[in-house]
Motif scaffolding. Sequence first.
Motif, short mmCIF file in Angstrom:
data_model
loop_
_atom_site.label_atom_id
_atom_site.label_comp_id
_atom_site.label_asym_id
_atom_site.label_seq_id
_atom_site.Cartn_x
_atom_site.Cartn_y
_atom_site.Cartn_z
N LYS A 144 0.97 -1.22 0.19
CA LYS A 144 0.06 -0.04 0.10
C LYS A 144 1.01 1.24 -0.16
O LYS A 144 0.42 2.32 -0.74
CB LYS A 144 -0.84 0.09 1.31
CG LYS A 144 -2.39 0.26 1.17
CD LYS A 144 -3.31 -0.09 2.16
CE LYS A 144 -3.95 1.30 2.21
NZ LYS A 144 -5.06 1.44 3.22
N PHE A 145 1.98 1.20 0.93
CA PHE A 145 2.59 2.42 0.84
C PHE A 145 3.66 2.60 -0.47
O PHE A 145 3.49 3.79 -0.86
CB PHE A 145 3.87 1.90 1.82
CG PHE A 145 4.80 2.92 2.20
CD1 PHE A 145 6.33 3.14 1.69
CD2 PHE A 145 4.51 4.07 3.14
CE1 PHE A 145 7.05 3.99 1.89
CE2 PHE A 145 5.36 5.12 3.30
CZ PHE A 145 6.66 5.09 2.83
N ASN A 146 3.93 1.56 -1.27
CA ASN A 146 4.48 1.82 -2.38
C ASN A 146 3.49 2.14 -3.32
O ASN A 146 3.76 3.18 -4.26
CB ASN A 146 5.04 0.47 -2.89
CG ASN A 146 6.37 -0.06 -2.21
OD1 ASN A 146 6.90 0.89 -1.76
ND2 ASN A 146 6.67 -1.36 -2.32
N ALA A 147 2.38 1.72 -3.39
CA ALA A 147 0.98 2.07 -4.41
C ALA A 147 0.88 3.81 -4.29
O ALA A 147 0.64 4.14 -5.34
CB ALA A 147 -0.02 1.11 -4.17
N GLN A 148 1.08 4.13 -2.80
CA GLN A 148 0.68 5.57 -2.66
C GLN A 148 1.90 6.58 -2.88
O GLN A 148 1.98 7.48 -2.72
CB GLN A 148 0.45 5.68 -1.26
CG GLN A 148 -0.94 5.14 -1.01
CD GLN A 148 -1.37 5.03 0.43
OE1 GLN A 148 -0.60 5.23 1.30
NE2 GLN A 148 -2.45 4.91 0.97
N GLY A 149 3.12 5.94 -3.54
CA GLY A 149 4.11 6.62 -4.17
C GLY A 149 5.63 6.35 -3.22
O GLY A 149 6.56 6.73 -3.59
N GLY A 150 5.38 5.53 -2.30
CA GLY A 150 6.40 5.08 -1.67
C GLY A 150 7.29 6.14 -0.84
O GLY A 150 6.39 7.07 -0.46
N ARG A 176 -11.08 2.04 9.53
CA ARG A 176 -9.58 1.23 9.24
C ARG A 176 -9.84 -0.29 9.43
O ARG A 176 -9.04 -0.77 8.40
CB ARG A 176 -8.84 1.70 10.22
CG ARG A 176 -8.42 3.34 10.48
CD ARG A 176 -7.21 3.72 11.05
NE ARG A 176 -7.40 3.42 12.70
CZ ARG A 176 -7.85 4.30 13.37
NH1 ARG A 176 -8.16 5.46 13.11
NH2 ARG A 176 -7.86 3.80 14.76
N VAL A 177 -10.52 -0.66 10.20
CA VAL A 177 -10.57 -2.29 10.33
C VAL A 177 -11.29 -2.72 9.35
O VAL A 177 -10.79 -3.82 8.40
CB VAL A 177 -11.46 -2.81 11.45
CG1 VAL A 177 -11.52 -4.33 11.43
CG2 VAL A 177 -10.65 -2.31 12.74
N LYS A 178 -12.49 -1.97 8.52
CA LYS A 178 -13.07 -2.65 7.51
C LYS A 178 -12.07 -2.60 6.22
O LYS A 178 -12.23 -3.50 5.56
CB LYS A 178 -14.38 -1.88 7.28
CG LYS A 178 -15.21 -1.94 8.24
CD LYS A 178 -16.72 -1.54 8.01
CE LYS A 178 -17.93 -1.83 8.70
NZ LYS A 178 -18.57 -0.80 9.43
N THR A 179 -11.45 -1.61 6.28
CA THR A 179 -10.58 -1.20 4.86
C THR A 179 -9.68 -2.50 4.78
O THR A 179 -9.31 -3.02 3.92
CB THR A 179 -9.98 0.06 5.03
OG1 THR A 179 -10.82 0.95 5.53
CG2 THR A 179 -9.37 0.51 3.47
N PHE A 180 -8.76 -2.57 6.00
CA PHE A 180 -7.76 -3.47 6.17
C PHE A 180 -8.39 -4.93 5.91
O PHE A 180 -7.56 -5.56 5.16
CB PHE A 180 -7.33 -3.51 7.70
CG PHE A 180 -6.26 -4.69 8.07
CD1 PHE A 180 -6.60 -5.63 8.91
CD2 PHE A 180 -4.95 -4.63 7.50
CE1 PHE A 180 -5.76 -6.55 8.97
CE2 PHE A 180 -4.23 -5.60 7.83
CZ PHE A 180 -4.32 -6.62 8.71
N VAL A 181 -9.51 -5.29 6.48
CA VAL A 181 -10.03 -6.74 6.15
C VAL A 181 -10.13 -6.88 4.87
O VAL A 181 -9.96 -7.86 4.04
CB VAL A 181 -11.36 -6.93 6.91
CG1 VAL A 181 -12.09 -8.28 6.36
CG2 VAL A 181 -10.92 -6.92 8.45
N ALA A 182 -10.81 -5.76 4.05
CA ALA A 182 -11.09 -6.08 2.69
C ALA A 182 -9.90 -6.10 1.85
O ALA A 182 -9.80 -7.06 0.75
CB ALA A 182 -11.91 -4.71 2.31
N GLU A 183 -9.00 -5.22 2.32
CA GLU A 183 -7.57 -5.17 1.23
C GLU A 183 -6.82 -6.64 1.55
O GLU A 183 -6.29 -6.93 0.40
CB GLU A 183 -6.63 -3.95 1.84
CG GLU A 183 -7.20 -2.78 1.20
CD GLU A 183 -6.41 -1.47 1.47
OE1 GLU A 183 -5.73 -1.89 2.53
OE2 GLU A 183 -6.67 -0.57 1.17
N PHE A 184 -7.04 -6.93 2.81
CA PHE A 184 -6.09 -8.25 3.04
C PHE A 184 -6.85 -9.54 2.40
O PHE A 184 -6.26 -10.15 1.70
CB PHE A 184 -6.40 -8.80 4.58
CG PHE A 184 -5.50 -9.53 5.09
CD1 PHE A 184 -5.90 -10.96 5.07
CD2 PHE A 184 -4.19 -9.24 5.19
CE1 PHE A 184 -5.02 -11.92 5.43
CE2 PHE A 184 -3.42 -10.24 5.69
CZ PHE A 184 -3.58 -11.76 5.80
#
Lengths: 397, 308, 293
Positions: free
Chosen positions: A82-88, A309-317
Amino acid sequence: MKKFKIIALALLSVMLLLAGCGTSSGSESGGTSTGSAGSTGSESGGASPSKELTIAVAGPMTGDGAEYGKAFKEGAELAVSKFNAQGGYNGQKVKIIYGDDKNDPKEAANVAQKLASNPEVLAVIGHWSSSATFAGIPIYERNKVPMITPTASHPDLTKEETKWIFRSSTTQDMEGKNLADFAVNKLQKKRIAVLYINTDWGKSNASAFKKYAEEFGAEITVYDSYPPGQNIDYTSALTKVKGTNPDLLYLGSLYNEGTLIIKQAKEMGLEADFMGASPFASDGFLAAGEAVEGVYLDSLFYPEADNERVKTFVAEFQEMFGHEAGYFNALAHDATLAVLEGLKQGGPTRQGIRDAMEKLKGFPVVTGEIIFDEKRDDVNKPYYNLKVENGKFVLVK
Amino acid sequence: MRKKIWLVVALVLLALFPVVVTDLYIQRIAVVSCIFAILASSLGILVGQVRLVSAGHAGFFGIGAYTSALLTTKGEMPFLVGFIGAIVLTALVGFLFSLPVLRLKGHYLAMATLAFGIITQMVLLNWESLTNGPNGIPGIPYAALFFLDLDTDRKMYYFTLILLLLILWGLHRLYQSPVGRAFHLIREDAVAAAALGVHTVRFKVIAFTLSAGLAGLAGSLFAHYMSFINFDTFSPLESFMILSMVVVGGMQTLLGPVLGAVLLTSIPEMLRELSDYRMLIYGVVLVLVLLFRPQGILGKNTRKQLSK
Amino acid sequence: MVIIEQLINGLALGGVYALIALGFTLIFGVLRLFHISHGDVFMFSGYVMVSIAIFGFGNLPFWIVLILAMAIAALLGAGVERIAFLPYRKSEEIIPLISGIGVSLILQNLAMLIWGPGQFNYKLDVGIRDLSFAGIQITGIRVVILLTCVVIVLLFNYWLFRTRTGRAVRATASDPQTASMMGIRPEWIILITFTVGSSLAGAATALVGALYGAIYPSLGFSMGLKAFAASILGGLGSMTGAIVGGLLLGILEVLTASYINVALQDAVAMAIVIGVLLLRPNGILGKSVEEKL
């Protein structure tokens, strides 16, 4: 005579091989140490070291604790991608290399030294168990590498003086208090038997629980440990427990033996409720099916929580790995986020990351909002009290 | 004469090693190899020279490590006290254990030593008031000689290397002395030895005590180098590992255990990609070595040595 | 009444140890060999059994699974004998012991590589109900295990004393040289003993698997240690001794947990080993052990 030749030759070849395997030239180091550390993810083949920033994840990748190492890996990978996708970091991507400590302090020390000797490694997320972390700490301190453990919970790990050691999980003292409150104040249990696994984690977990349960007015009828490592039969321990007629059996256990104990207790006709701690908050525990119905537990991570934040995390995971996120994934993810934030604010150096991490106040992550205290412990994490109902975890208000 | 030249070459290489190779990680492997070389040599006295199986040698290693660690942390004594204390206490335990147990032969002795190793590990785990239980002992101070703190890998390397060389020299002299000859006689034919008036039990006890003391010495070095120890390290698996080092290197030779220790410590580090297969490879190597070259890498080429 | 429950649970626990000890003690009795990897044969055949029975064929009836497990274990045991014991007939005793350690490492780590290092849970239905009386409850399988031990010993005593192969085995055990002069081929006898002893491990793995519903790579070694303690307590070489030793060990473990500390329950087995070896190496029912120097 021949013997001496053999020995000298063997020694020579071993030394040469080791020397070749270690860091000799700058550009070599990225490749070989990455390879030897058993990394997955990007190989240094194409990417030149100056373009990518390296952090490390250390934990039990093989052996008994391999599932936890894997959980660390997944949690960290999600955070980094995610960090890299946002530009690192200013366009530079971050890559992860892995160290396998096999959950053995001796190996952990070797891994720590290997990572510390690699000048590209900017920070280490790890280790999993307190004993492995203890073994690594002097090496990270000596070599000035910021280290953050997502899970190790022994109170003595972090000190004011060890400036490079961080912890992004709570201590057992807090969890014990929460569980004792749950058991005695909310569930009104009066006679509690306690069994725990004789490791540093189990011991501190159970003793914290006992301390607070007694403070809240319950009687502890049994307080015994069983040997660590894998065991299969708990008849002896349960016979003792049953003999004292408790209304709750509290287990300071990991989920594998937890399911065995509960199953055997029920088979023996023990009429009591069961409660465990956060290690029970996993799919593996639920997989035991019928046997664990009705068990109480707590967790720092609850996938159904009503939190963005939990919902986003769960979905992305789920999207990245194809299975549901668990407790250890979330903790490793958050520890990695702390490191990445440290990188963002402090720059791509070990000192920079360390200094920036120390200053984090209220940095939002999945399991809470990170605030490091003077010992660099993150104590700002709420617990969810759960129960197993119909094969799923539900919140207990 | 040629022997001496190779010896000098080897010593020079060893002495220059940390100067040439400055990677701390590799220096670490070297130090650990030396410590395990001492440990393996201690087991070699029993298994190789007198043919006594000890399947619980990690127990002595652990007793030495904990003794030294406790004396220097809780006891706040200097390193040398811990070091000597570890050697003496472990030797004492070895002595006391060997007295009743050395009447047993072959498999029975192996079973008893296995049980000893396991019980020792359990004591280290459960005697919480003494050993801190599962928490282990963190913060063990560096080894230190009167004037010098051994706080770098390089200094520790020289210290352990010098100890190893002294011990090897001592064992070399021992094996060629009357005591050593008694050992070998007992190894080859215990009945004949007794008939010739050799007090077999006495010599077995000597071997056991010496072996335990050296294992304790290795334990002390280990504790002060790792700065953290816990019961987990001193397991039956570790005992089997040490046994493998002795067998693969050549159990009846002086340097066999050393070679086995160096190989079995450094090769897994070099082959980290294969770490999943490491223990499997050890098992296979052990079985294959025993099938095809039971005298080990450095052993003499006669199978007769190991037949009845 | 607590003591009654303790004793009953102790017997229920001990039955498992006895079952695994039977094969171990048979092999030691005939061959004077400490088959340190007996437990690992038990474990590995358990994994194979589970793979075939559960993943291969869905729900097989228990008695088929039992026979399957015994066959797998018998084959595996015979294989181990060929590799780790046969080549060393004429060598020093410590060599097969160390080779056995190597086999143990191989089996445990192979299992780890194939099926993973974690605990593997499964369900094996025996179709027996639980027993419950006076506030005590035992799963039916534990009773089946105890009965199986008794049946095995009875069958064995019949085989050893009434059949020709059985007599040949006893002859080889007491005097291999004379036996071979009488036309018995010791190689053959040794192989049979190993195969039969290992098949008992297979029976154990099916029953124990049905009982606990879990398996992991180090299960064999830890169960093996208990079995070995039970055999020594009862007297190495005596099948009845294996049962007596196993049951006693179970009771002692339960009592130790209840009156001293749960943490020490595993220490009991090892303390028994040392105690018996030092004080009464024959064990309770054992035949005399010849001691050389």
